[in-house]
Design a protein around this motif. Structure first.
Motif, PDB file in Angstrom:
ATOM      1  N   TYR A 136       0.851  -1.180   0.000  1.00 17.97           N
ATOM      2  CA  TYR A 136       0.000   0.000   0.000  1.00 17.97           C
ATOM      3  C   TYR A 136       0.888   1.231   0.000  1.00 17.97           C
TER       4      TYR A 136
ATOM      5  N   GLN B 111       0.961   5.495   0.693  1.00 17.05           N
ATOM      6  CA  GLN B 111       0.257   6.613   1.340  1.00 17.05           C
ATOM      7  C   GLN B 111       1.014   7.901   1.058  1.00 17.05           C
TER       8      GLN B 111
ATOM      9  N   LEU C 194       4.850   7.122   1.773  1.00 19.52           N
ATOM     10  CA  LEU C 194       5.056   6.063   2.760  1.00 19.52           C
ATOM     11  C   LEU C 194       4.526   4.767   2.166  1.00 19.52           C
TER      12      LEU C 194
ATOM     13  N   PHE D 253       3.704   0.709   2.690  1.00 20.06           N
ATOM     14  CA  PHE D 253       3.445  -0.340   3.667  1.00 20.06           C
ATOM     15  C   PHE D 253       3.371  -1.696   2.970  1.00 20.06           C
TER      16      PHE D 253
ATOM     17  N   PHE E 280       0.201  -5.332   9.082  1.00 21.74           N
ATOM     18  CA  PHE E 280       0.992  -4.348   8.337  1.00 21.74           C
ATOM     19  C   PHE E 280       2.404  -4.267   8.891  1.00 21.74           C
ATOM     20  N   GLY E 281       3.356  -4.000   8.006  1.00 24.22           N
ATOM     21  CA  GLY E 281       4.689  -3.620   8.435  1.00 24.22           C
ATOM     22  C   GLY E 281       4.681  -2.178   8.933  1.00 24.22           C
ATOM     23  N   ALA E 282       5.809  -1.760   9.483  1.00 25.77           N
ATOM     24  CA  ALA E 282       5.907  -0.411  10.071  1.00 25.77           C
ATOM     25  C   ALA E 282       5.962   0.686   9.027  1.00 25.77           C
TER      26      ALA E 282
END
Lengths: 111, 113
Positions: free
Chosen positions: B36, B38, B87, B89, B103-105
């Motif tokens: 994903y 962002q 960002l 993810f 989710f990863g960080a």
């Protein structure tokens, strides 16, 4: 286009007060989710739902309740808000192929 | 429990250079893997998705291959643009009917001129 709408977009609350974040989706998806986003933690799952009347605890449910009164609506409730709940909250709905559609987010500050 | 690891917190690159953002995962089931993206002050949105081992998935110039042998799903692009600053993810979900996501960080990609 899938549509997930969150309200309010910004909220300032006092410690100990009650806060309700609302989410509405017009996608007719069964699954809905509430996440919070904090720097360094990514997206963390608070509650989710498989359909009207169902709510499930996610990874960080403490201090939060959820309500799914209908297919379209999924609310997140903070009965006694604390400063540690200051964050950005995202609602999402999920389709049958597991794709998530996110709302624009709610920025919550608890003072 | 299930987990997703993104090793880079911030990647800064000059436009035109290639990029690879790392994603590894741990799970006991056969998962869907996602990327994903962002952009600033926007909601996350799907970039890529895969569930097929060793098959490359592409979208908007980005690509990733799910490798179950190494539990990896790295995101790549051959030439980054300023508009790719965002960002990113990595995430996984299962396919059993429990649609809980992990989710990863996140990795912040900053592209400079």
């Amino acid at each position: 286009e899938a549509a997930v709408t969150q309200s309010p977009r910004n909220k300032v609350a006092v410690t100990g007060g009650k806060v309700t974040l609302s989410c509405n989706q017009t996608n007719n998806h069964n699954n809905m989710y509430w996440y919070r986003q904090d720097t360094g933690h990514g997206l963390r799952l608070i509650h989710y739902s498989y359909g009207a009347g169902s709510t499930e605890k996610g990874d960080i449910p403490d201090g939060y309740k959820a309500s799914r009164p209908s297919q379209e609506n999924f609310s997140l409730i903070l009965e006694l808000a604390t400063p540690s709940q200051t964050s950005v909250y995202f609602c999402a709905s999920g389709d049958r192929q597991n794709t998530l559609y996110f709302g624009a987010g709610t920025r919550l500050s608890v003072l | 429990g299930d987990s997703v690891t993104q090793t880079e917190g911030l990647v800064t690159l000059t436009k035109g250079l290639p990029v690879m953002l790392n994603c590894t995962y741990q799970t006991t089931y056969s998962p869907f893997l996602f990327w994903y993206v962002q952009h600033l002050n926007e909601a996350p949105k799907l970039l890529l998705k895969s569930s097929t081992d060793n098959k490359r998935t592409e979208h908007q110039g980005f690509y990733a291959t799910l490798h179950k042998s190494s539990s990896s799903f790295h995101l790549q692009k051959s030439s980054v643009q300023l508009s790719d600053s965002a960002l990113y993810f990595c995430a996984l979900s299962d396919r059993t009917g429990n649609y809980k996501y992990v989710f990863g960080a996140g990795t912040r990609l900053k592209v400079i001129a």
